[in-house]
Motif scaffolding. Sequence first.
Motif, PDB file in Angstrom:
ATOM      1  N   ILE A  99       0.855  -1.193   0.000  1.00  0.00           N
ATOM      2  CA  ILE A  99       0.000   0.000   0.000  1.00  0.00           C
ATOM      3  C   ILE A  99       0.887   1.238   0.000  1.00  0.00           C
ATOM      4  N   VAL A 100       0.290   2.396  -0.141  1.00  0.00           N
ATOM      5  CA  VAL A 100       0.982   3.699  -0.149  1.00  0.00           C
ATOM      6  C   VAL A 100       2.314   3.616  -0.884  1.00  0.00           C
ATOM      7  N   MET A 129      -5.177  -0.871  -2.030  1.00  0.00           N
ATOM      8  CA  MET A 129      -5.570  -0.134  -0.837  1.00  0.00           C
ATOM      9  C   MET A 129      -5.703  -1.099   0.334  1.00  0.00           C
ATOM     10  N   SER A 130      -5.664  -0.555   1.549  1.00  0.00           N
ATOM     11  CA  SER A 130      -5.675  -1.391   2.742  1.00  0.00           C
ATOM     12  C   SER A 130      -6.800  -2.415   2.734  1.00  0.00           C
ATOM     13  N   THR A 208     -11.724   9.155  -1.175  1.00  0.00           N
ATOM     14  CA  THR A 208     -11.138   7.902  -1.648  1.00  0.00           C
ATOM     15  C   THR A 208     -12.169   6.782  -1.512  1.00  0.00           C
ATOM     16  N   ASP A 211     -12.431   1.077   0.404  1.00  0.00           N
ATOM     17  CA  ASP A 211     -11.349   0.177   0.804  1.00  0.00           C
ATOM     18  C   ASP A 211     -10.124   0.910   1.364  1.00  0.00           C
ATOM     19  N   SER A 212     -10.085   2.225   1.224  1.00  0.00           N
ATOM     20  CA  SER A 212      -8.891   2.964   1.638  1.00  0.00           C
ATOM     21  C   SER A 212      -8.944   3.365   3.104  1.00  0.00           C
ATOM     22  N   HIS A 214      -7.972   6.260   4.165  1.00  0.00           N
ATOM     23  CA  HIS A 214      -8.481   7.636   4.151  1.00  0.00           C
ATOM     24  C   HIS A 214      -9.993   7.649   4.402  1.00  0.00           C
ATOM     25  N   HIS A 215     -10.686   6.803   3.660  1.00  0.00           N
ATOM     26  CA  HIS A 215     -12.151   6.768   3.750  1.00  0.00           C
ATOM     27  C   HIS A 215     -12.591   6.407   5.166  1.00  0.00           C
ATOM     28  N   ASP A 236      -8.059   6.931  -6.225  1.00  0.00           N
ATOM     29  CA  ASP A 236      -7.633   5.726  -5.527  1.00  0.00           C
ATOM     30  C   ASP A 236      -6.114   5.625  -5.403  1.00  0.00           C
ATOM     31  N   GLN A 237      -5.437   6.744  -5.697  1.00  0.00           N
ATOM     32  CA  GLN A 237      -3.984   6.770  -5.560  1.00  0.00           C
ATOM     33  C   GLN A 237      -3.559   8.032  -4.827  1.00  0.00           C
ATOM     34  N   GLU A 238      -2.619   7.869  -3.900  1.00  0.00           N
ATOM     35  CA  GLU A 238      -2.164   8.994  -3.084  1.00  0.00           C
ATOM     36  C   GLU A 238      -1.530  10.086  -3.932  1.00  0.00           C
TER      37      GLU A 238
END
Length: 310
Positions: A99-100, A129-130, A208, A211-212, A214-215, A236-238
């Motif tokens: 991730i990230v 994503m996480s 986001t 699944d992220s 952030h959300h 969906d991307q940082e």
Amino acid sequence: MQEYATLRAFVAVARTGSVSRAAEQLHLTQPAISLKLKQLQANLGLTLFSRRPQGLALTPDGHALLPAAEKALASALSFEQTAGTLHSTLRGKLSIGTIVDPEFLRLGAFLSRLMARAPQLETELHHGMSGSVLNRIEQGDLDVGFYLAPPGQGPGSGLEKGPGKGRETLAWRELTHFDYHVIAPAGWENRLTDTRWEHLATLPWIVTPQDSAHHRLLKQALAPSGAVPNRVAQVDQEACMLDLVRAGVGLSLARDALAMTERQESGLAVAENIRLPCALSFIWRHESTNESTVNAALSTLDEVWPHRLG
């Protein structure tokens, strides 16, 4: 190997000068040693020993063959040792959910040390994503992976909220804690003076997918006020999210290191006194804990993150 057993008998008798001492050394009977020497001399068509009152002595032909016999035995021993190590060499494939960004995960150090520990192990990386990493590990599509959640709320903890809830089949280790900050385009400092979530939610937000991390973090922060973010874009991307914030589209969340870097280098605004605690964790299925590939990953993890939190 029978031929090497015969060579061992020849070398042992040559070094001890005695069939009885060679038999004792090799844990064989004297007739067995004598038979091996007789067969060797017959196969070669050479006389390798001569009898003397004090025992057996090498003939000139025996002296000439002794170094070659010792070298052959050394090669055979090396061959057997190499074959033996193959039984304990870790093989197979380890699929890892990432991730990230790799630097934050210390991914380079992790893979480098894992390859040094198990050079025959094939690794396969899958970025996502996480939440998607968690789902794929639970389904068996991935073996291990990285995951983001509030501290103490890893999958199966009983305290988690969102995609990780109730995942008792998953095990997890917290590696490090950090904070998420609210970031905004440059020049938006005045719009961030009121840091109540019900106010911040009215501003344009780059959100986001579910699944992220952030959300989940934003949803948890807004829950007490019942506010819903004013969504203007979803990414969906940082890296894409940061580009949109720099372009003046709206607010988003960013890890503390990224938020401080962007404030210094791009002039992005950062909301004061708002921190959403988060933890980076490593997750896998409980049932795979003792699998050799997963065990190697966990041992390597302890080297890369020696001060892990759980």
